[in-house]
Scaffold this active site. Structure first.
Site: not given
Length: 396
Positions: A285, A369, A371
């Site tokens: 990001c 992202h 994650e």
């Protein structure tokens, strides 16, 4: 007319919350969460779940989040789904806008209702508006600056709120990282969540990673720990000399809020020195944007940004399409990438850049992202790619 309406029982209820935009537009609704007011940039998020993770994501600092999914908050809130590392500081969205009023919590993990949780976090809620119309407005005109305000008595000075919204300079040109970065170094050992046992703890490490914190999310740190990394998080202003003195096997550049060009005024020189040392580096990001700036590329402000958990991205290294989580209002301009920066990922929504890899040093980054908090786990492999890069350097 109003008295007659009341007598007939069809009087319009008094608005207890408003969204007042910089152009003077006023949207009225029902307030919940924390009373008060906050100024920010209004964006929309298309995720159907994960509202706690969204609202506590430090990358949303300075923003007011509109959810396009109408039923938000029905599963309540808990202490496990918070993404900001520091529970005591409010790192995340300034306001929440939803279509349907929030009902009571209905989930075995709920510890409290969303309304009560928002009050403890100081986040203002606005319900009962046409979020589809607001989303269309954002898509057509861009993300507006606005003030969200909640008063249980419905008393608002609209002229003052309009002036405040119009006077706010906006995120373009604003460095918000100082508001969300760590105050001091700390280690991280918590691993990922599993049904029935919750979050785990490391039982051993083999690689040392220094995470430069621009507003890092908990689940990023968990996945690094899960991969066997001894993680040390350092503030965004930490010098390259201090980072390299820790003798890391790899360096992670975290997500974060604000204009990357402003943060880059102090972060880019540090990242350039890190890249010159040829230590494996992975960015997510804002970290992706920082890496691009460090090699000479430029970033641009997006019209509506990407916010959601259902964005298609193509990975040119695997030739696969992944569904990913996104949260960014700026993007790397691929036309400005130097010869040693190869585009590895691209959004299939609008063709914007979503990843780069350097050809002359072990470094890569992605705009999305991986994650996945909230979101699909299609991109978890990127953490394994980072570990493989570190192990290869150690073995050399």
């Amino acid at each position: 007319m109003q008295d007659q309406a009341k007598q007939q029982g069809w009087a319009r209820p008094v608005a207890t919350a408003v969204l007042v935009m910089a152009d003077g537009t006023v949207i009225e609704g029902v307030g919940f969460g924390a009373p008060g007011k906050a100024v920010g940039e209004v964006c929309f998020n298309t995720a159907m779940t994960g509202y706690q993770e969204v609202l506590t994501d430090p990358s949303y600092a300075g923003q007011i989040v509109t959810f396009t999914f109408p039923h938000i908050g029905n599963v309540g809130a808990n202490d496990e789904d918070i993404e900001t590392v520091d529970f005591e500081r409010v790192h995340g969205a300034r306001g929440l806008i939803v279509q349907a009023p929030v009902t009571g919590p209905s989930n075995f993990r709920a510890q409290t209702g969303l309304d009560a949780w928002l009050k403890t976090r100081g986040i203002i809620g606005l319900a009962g508006i046409d979020t589809r119309a607001l989303t269309v407005l954002i898509r057509e005109k861009g993300m507006p600056n606005a003030v969200i305000a909640y008063d249980p008595d419905g008393k608002f000075d609209l002229d003052a709120l309009k002036a405040e919204a119009a006077g706010w300079p906006g995120i373009d040109g604003m460095d918000l990282v100082p508001d969300v970065t760590a105050q001091q170094d700390y280690g991280w050992t918590e691993t990922t969540w599993r049904l029935g046992s919750g979050y785990g703890a490391q039982d051993g490490t083999r690689l040392k990673v220094v995470a430069l914190d621009f507003g890092v999310k908990r689940n990023i740190l968990r996945l690094l720990a899960e991969a066997g990394c001894d993680v040390k998080v350092v503030p965004a202003t930490t010098s390259a000399e201090d980072i390299l003195a820790l003798k890391p096997d790899g360096i992670f550049l975290s997500n974060g809020p604000g204009d990357p060009a402003e943060t880059g005024k102090y972060a880019v020189p540090t990242i350039r020195k890190i890249l010159e040392a040829k230590i494996p580096t992975f960015g997510i990001c804002l970290g992706h944007q920082m890496m691009a700036l460090a090699v000479g590329a430029k970033t641009v402000k997006m019209n509506q940004g990407h916010h959601g958990a259902n964005h298609p991205v193509k990975d040119f290294t695997t030739h696969k399409v992944e569904i990913v989580s996104m949260n960014h209002g700026f993007a790397v301009d691929p036309e400005t990438l130097p010869a040693n920066a190869v585009e590895t990922h691209k959004s299939l929504f609008d063709g914007s850049n979503c990843g780069i890899a350097l050809t002359d040093r072990p470094a890569f980054s992605v705009q999305h992202h991986p994650e996945a908090s909230p979101g699909p786990q299609d991109s978890h492999y990127l953490f394994a790619r980072f570990v493989e890069m570190m192990e290869k350097r150690r073995a050399a």
